[in-house]
Write a protein that holds these residues in place. Structure first.
Motif, mmCIF file in Angstrom:
data_model
loop_
_atom_site.group_PDB
_atom_site.id
_atom_site.type_symbol
_atom_site.label_atom_id
_atom_site.label_comp_id
_atom_site.label_asym_id
_atom_site.label_seq_id
_atom_site.Cartn_x
_atom_site.Cartn_y
_atom_site.Cartn_z
ATOM 1 N N ASP A 185 0.825 -1.206 0.000
ATOM 2 C CA ASP A 185 0.000 0.000 0.000
ATOM 3 C C ASP A 185 0.858 1.254 0.000
ATOM 4 O OD1 ASP A 185 -2.126 1.766 0.102
ATOM 5 O OD2 ASP A 185 -2.281 1.652 2.265
ATOM 6 N N SER A 186 1.738 1.386 0.972
ATOM 7 C CA SER A 186 2.507 2.627 1.111
ATOM 8 C C SER A 186 4.003 2.363 1.011
ATOM 9 C CB SER A 186 2.206 3.287 2.457
ATOM 10 O OG SER A 186 0.850 3.672 2.506
ATOM 11 N N VAL A 187 4.695 3.372 0.467
ATOM 12 C CA VAL A 187 6.154 3.306 0.339
ATOM 13 C C VAL A 187 6.742 4.634 0.805
ATOM 14 C CG1 VAL A 187 6.164 1.643 -1.563
ATOM 15 C CG2 VAL A 187 6.115 4.096 -2.066
ATOM 16 N N PRO A 188 8.005 4.637 1.236
ATOM 17 C CA PRO A 188 8.657 5.899 1.579
ATOM 18 C C PRO A 188 8.721 6.807 0.352
ATOM 19 C CG PRO A 188 9.979 4.026 2.314
ATOM 20 C CD PRO A 188 8.882 3.489 1.447
ATOM 21 N N VAL A 189 8.741 8.107 0.597
ATOM 22 C CA VAL A 189 8.704 9.076 -0.495
ATOM 23 C C VAL A 189 9.842 8.857 -1.497
ATOM 24 C CG1 VAL A 189 9.979 10.898 0.713
ATOM 25 C CG2 VAL A 189 8.323 11.500 -1.070
ATOM 26 N N ARG A 190 11.016 8.489 -1.037
ATOM 27 C CA ARG A 190 12.133 8.253 -1.974
ATOM 28 C C ARG A 190 11.835 7.109 -2.934
ATOM 29 N NH1 ARG A 190 17.154 10.588 -1.411
ATOM 30 N NH2 ARG A 190 17.341 11.971 0.365
ATOM 31 N N LYS A 191 11.223 6.045 -2.454
ATOM 32 C CA LYS A 191 10.856 4.917 -3.318
ATOM 33 C C LYS A 191 9.786 5.340 -4.307
ATOM 34 C CE LYS A 191 12.123 1.276 -3.603
ATOM 35 N NZ LYS A 191 13.084 0.702 -4.575
ATOM 36 N N TYR A 192 8.817 6.139 -3.845
ATOM 37 C CA TYR A 192 7.781 6.659 -4.743
ATOM 38 C C TYR A 192 8.424 7.473 -5.861
ATOM 39 C CZ TYR A 192 3.991 9.375 -6.649
ATOM 40 O OH TYR A 192 3.114 9.956 -7.528
ATOM 41 N N MET A 193 9.348 8.348 -5.499
ATOM 42 C CA MET A 193 10.020 9.183 -6.499
ATOM 43 C C MET A 193 10.773 8.311 -7.503
ATOM 44 S SD MET A 193 11.184 12.242 -3.862
ATOM 45 C CE MET A 193 12.753 12.427 -4.628
#
Length: 79
Positions: free
Chosen positions: A25-33
């Motif tokens: 569901d959720s990932v750290p912002v760096r992984k999202y980027m």
């Protein structure tokens, strides 16, 4: 590549990044980027303008760090 594909050992593989949302569901912002190729500034603008809502598209857990909900962001992008 299809959405899901089995290799010779019957291990399913998925394509990135949209298929990641089916697994987590959720990932750290760096992984999202990294997955979506977006900048931190783009994310901060969406939050500041209210496009992304805390507790839905993003969250900040105890201990800090910005986490992005892939499922919610994918729904937001399709709206």
């Amino acid at each position: 590549m299809s959405e899901e594909q089995e290799d010779k050992d019957n291990v399913k593989t998925v394509t990135l990044p949209d298929q990641v949302a089916k697994l987590v569901d959720s990932v750290p912002v760096r992984k999202y980027m990294e997955l979506y190729g977006e900048t931190r500034n783009t994310i901060e603008v969406r939050i500041k303008r209210g496009y992304w809502r805390k507790g839905i598209e993003y969250g900040v857990p105890k201990g800090g760090g910005l986490w992005i909900s892939l499922k919610a962001v994918n729904e937001w992008a399709r709206s």
